[in-house]
Design a protein around this motif. Structure first.
Motif, PDB file in Angstrom:
ATOM      1  N   TYR A   1     -22.517 -57.971 -22.139  1.00 62.69           N
ATOM      2  CA  TYR A   1     -22.861 -57.993 -23.554  1.00 62.69           C
ATOM      3  C   TYR A   1     -23.956 -56.963 -23.795  1.00 62.69           C
ATOM      4  O   TYR A   1     -24.945 -56.900 -23.058  1.00 62.69           O
ATOM      5  CB  TYR A   1     -23.342 -59.379 -23.967  1.00 62.69           C
ATOM      6  CG  TYR A   1     -23.647 -59.500 -25.452  1.00 62.69           C
ATOM      7  CD1 TYR A   1     -22.665 -59.912 -26.339  1.00 62.69           C
ATOM      8  CD2 TYR A   1     -24.906 -59.186 -25.947  1.00 62.69           C
ATOM      9  CE1 TYR A   1     -22.936 -60.014 -27.701  1.00 62.69           C
ATOM     10  CE2 TYR A   1     -25.182 -59.288 -27.300  1.00 62.69           C
ATOM     11  CZ  TYR A   1     -24.198 -59.706 -28.178  1.00 62.69           C
ATOM     12  OH  TYR A   1     -24.471 -59.803 -29.519  1.00 62.69           O
ATOM     13  N   SER A   2     -23.800 -56.137 -24.839  1.00 66.72           N
ATOM     14  CA  SER A   2     -24.774 -55.099 -25.164  1.00 66.72           C
ATOM     15  C   SER A   2     -25.317 -55.290 -26.567  1.00 66.72           C
ATOM     16  O   SER A   2     -24.610 -55.742 -27.480  1.00 66.72           O
ATOM     17  CB  SER A   2     -24.136 -53.705 -25.062  1.00 66.72           C
ATOM     18  OG  SER A   2     -23.739 -53.428 -23.741  1.00 66.72           O
ATOM     19  N   SER A   3     -26.599 -54.951 -26.723  1.00 75.23           N
ATOM     20  CA  SER A   3     -27.273 -55.037 -28.006  1.00 75.23           C
ATOM     21  C   SER A   3     -28.102 -53.770 -28.189  1.00 75.23           C
ATOM     22  O   SER A   3     -28.758 -53.310 -27.245  1.00 75.23           O
ATOM     23  CB  SER A   3     -28.174 -56.282 -28.036  1.00 75.23           C
ATOM     24  OG  SER A   3     -28.938 -56.329 -29.223  1.00 75.23           O
ATOM     25  N   LYS A   4     -28.090 -53.198 -29.411  1.00 74.75           N
ATOM     26  CA  LYS A   4     -28.811 -51.943 -29.626  1.00 74.75           C
ATOM     27  C   LYS A   4     -29.376 -51.900 -31.038  1.00 74.75           C
ATOM     28  O   LYS A   4     -28.710 -52.267 -32.010  1.00 74.75           O
ATOM     29  CB  LYS A   4     -27.874 -50.757 -29.405  1.00 74.75           C
ATOM     30  CG  LYS A   4     -28.568 -49.408 -29.444  1.00 74.75           C
ATOM     31  CD  LYS A   4     -27.609 -48.293 -29.047  1.00 74.75           C
ATOM     32  CE  LYS A   4     -28.313 -46.941 -29.033  1.00 74.75           C
ATOM     33  NZ  LYS A   4     -27.396 -45.836 -28.628  1.00 74.75           N
TER      34      LYS A   4
ATOM     35  N   SER B   1     -30.145 -52.959 -24.863  1.00 74.94           N
ATOM     36  CA  SER B   1     -30.154 -53.969 -23.806  1.00 74.94           C
ATOM     37  C   SER B   1     -28.734 -54.306 -23.383  1.00 74.94           C
ATOM     38  O   SER B   1     -27.830 -54.404 -24.224  1.00 74.94           O
ATOM     39  CB  SER B   1     -30.843 -55.253 -24.291  1.00 74.94           C
ATOM     40  OG  SER B   1     -32.212 -55.041 -24.520  1.00 74.94           O
ATOM     41  N   ASN B   2     -28.571 -54.492 -22.090  1.00 78.36           N
ATOM     42  CA  ASN B   2     -27.313 -54.960 -21.527  1.00 78.36           C
ATOM     43  C   ASN B   2     -27.615 -56.201 -20.706  1.00 78.36           C
ATOM     44  O   ASN B   2     -28.465 -56.162 -19.808  1.00 78.36           O
ATOM     45  CB  ASN B   2     -26.687 -53.873 -20.657  1.00 78.36           C
ATOM     46  CG  ASN B   2     -26.305 -52.651 -21.467  1.00 78.36           C
ATOM     47  OD1 ASN B   2     -25.282 -52.634 -22.119  1.00 78.36           O
ATOM     48  ND2 ASN B   2     -27.149 -51.626 -21.418  1.00 78.36           N
ATOM     49  N   PHE B   3     -26.933 -57.305 -21.027  1.00 77.34           N
ATOM     50  CA  PHE B   3     -27.258 -58.605 -20.456  1.00 77.34           C
ATOM     51  C   PHE B   3     -26.212 -58.994 -19.409  1.00 77.34           C
ATOM     52  O   PHE B   3     -25.020 -59.058 -19.710  1.00 77.34           O
ATOM     53  CB  PHE B   3     -27.297 -59.676 -21.544  1.00 77.34           C
ATOM     54  CG  PHE B   3     -28.210 -59.351 -22.701  1.00 77.34           C
ATOM     55  CD1 PHE B   3     -29.506 -58.918 -22.484  1.00 77.34           C
ATOM     56  CD2 PHE B   3     -27.763 -59.472 -24.006  1.00 77.34           C
ATOM     57  CE1 PHE B   3     -30.349 -58.622 -23.543  1.00 77.34           C
ATOM     58  CE2 PHE B   3     -28.595 -59.186 -25.071  1.00 77.34           C
ATOM     59  CZ  PHE B   3     -29.895 -58.757 -24.844  1.00 77.34           C
ATOM     60  N   SER B   4     -26.654 -59.277 -18.193  1.00 69.59           N
ATOM     61  CA  SER B   4     -25.744 -59.757 -17.162  1.00 69.59           C
ATOM     62  C   SER B   4     -25.538 -61.270 -17.229  1.00 69.59           C
ATOM     63  O   SER B   4     -24.563 -61.784 -16.679  1.00 69.59           O
ATOM     64  CB  SER B   4     -26.271 -59.366 -15.773  1.00 69.59           C
ATOM     65  OG  SER B   4     -26.251 -57.963 -15.606  1.00 69.59           O
ATOM     66  N   PHE B   5     -26.484 -61.979 -17.895  1.00 68.40           N
ATOM     67  CA  PHE B   5     -26.392 -63.428 -18.077  1.00 68.40           C
ATOM     68  C   PHE B   5     -26.736 -63.760 -19.522  1.00 68.40           C
ATOM     69  O   PHE B   5     -27.320 -62.943 -20.242  1.00 68.40           O
ATOM     70  CB  PHE B   5     -27.368 -64.151 -17.129  1.00 68.40           C
ATOM     71  CG  PHE B   5     -27.091 -63.914 -15.675  1.00 68.40           C
ATOM     72  CD1 PHE B   5     -26.214 -64.742 -14.978  1.00 68.40           C
ATOM     73  CD2 PHE B   5     -27.694 -62.867 -15.003  1.00 68.40           C
ATOM     74  CE1 PHE B   5     -25.942 -64.509 -13.633  1.00 68.40           C
ATOM     75  CE2 PHE B   5     -27.437 -62.636 -13.658  1.00 68.40           C
ATOM     76  CZ  PHE B   5     -26.551 -63.454 -12.974  1.00 68.40           C
TER      77      PHE B   5
END
Length: 237
Positions: A11-14, A20-24
């Motif tokens: 999941y990515s947020s910008k 940010s890229n979230f692994s969890f």
């Protein structure tokens, strides 16, 4: 078993200052099947724009590790710690009963790229504490270098959990071996390059592997590669 998560499945947020890229599961991203892996609760892969960052905010009951890959990260906290981290530094903060801190990019012209990891502590209500260490980046080459451990040595940060974090930079066509006790878990995150795991599974840049019931690994670099390997206790999560 090897569970592979490709980078493009994170999941990515910008916004205008943070990518940010979230692994969890974290913040705006929630997946009930992706809460944690053993005591590893968060791995955020962040890029912070110059002069921007996270203002004062609280944490509790977490062991927080920050690894700067590029640029600089300035830290200030309610324990009166102030420091600037860059590549070759590792920061460990025990949030315990509660701590306030801020993190921002102090430069005017350079992005900050970092990994931030949160682990559930092995004991609750710990007194908050802070540590940053420097490691010899030359010692990453073609070997596993311990940078965080609950049994730390020289140039290794201490953590309140039964985990060890290793970094390694493998030259193309070189390999390293890793063995652990049965009943434990391994988390592998490729920062740069391409790594072949046990001659069978290929991980590319920013892919991760969650490994259970497999305690003897050979990691072969198909090109110059940089990766993080975490030795974790077993458990249901």
């Amino acid at each position: 078993m090897i569970q592979l998560t490709p980078a493009n499945k994170r999941y990515s947020s910008k916004n205008d200052w943070l990518e940010s890229n979230f692994s969890f599961s974290f913040g705006p991203y929630y997946d009930s099947d992706n809460i944690q892996f053993g005591p590893l609760r968060v791995l955020n892969d962040d890029i912070i724009q110059p002069g921007k960052g996270f203002g004062i905010h609280p944490h509790r009951e977490a062991e927080i590790v920050s690894i700067v890959l590029n640029g600089q990260l300035k830290h200030e906290d309610s324990l009166k710690n102030v420091g600037i981290l860059q590549y070759g530094n590792i920061q460990r903060m025990t949030a315990g009963t509660g701590v306030l801190h801020s993190e921002f990019n102090p430069t005017t012209d350079e992005e900050t790229q970092l990994l931030q990891l949160w682990f559930l502590p092995n004991e609750k209500q710990l007194a908050p504490s802070y540590e940053d260490i420097s490691f010899d980046t030359d010692k990453l080459r073609n070997q596993l270098l311990s940078v965080v451990s609950n049994n730390p040595g020289e140039n290794t940060a201490m953590i309140h959990q039964d985990v060890t974090l290793y970094l390694s930079k493998l030259d193309s066509q070189k390999e390293v071996h890793f063995q652990q006790q049965e009943g434990r878990k391994i988390y592998l995150f490729v920062i740069e390059g391409e790594v072949l795991l046990n001659g069978d599974v290929t991980l590319q840049k920013r892919d991760d592997a969650r490994i259970t019931d497999l305690h003897d690994l050979t990691l072969h670099a198909k090109q110059d590669s940089f990766f993080l390997l975490i030795d974790l206790p077993g458990g249901e999560a």
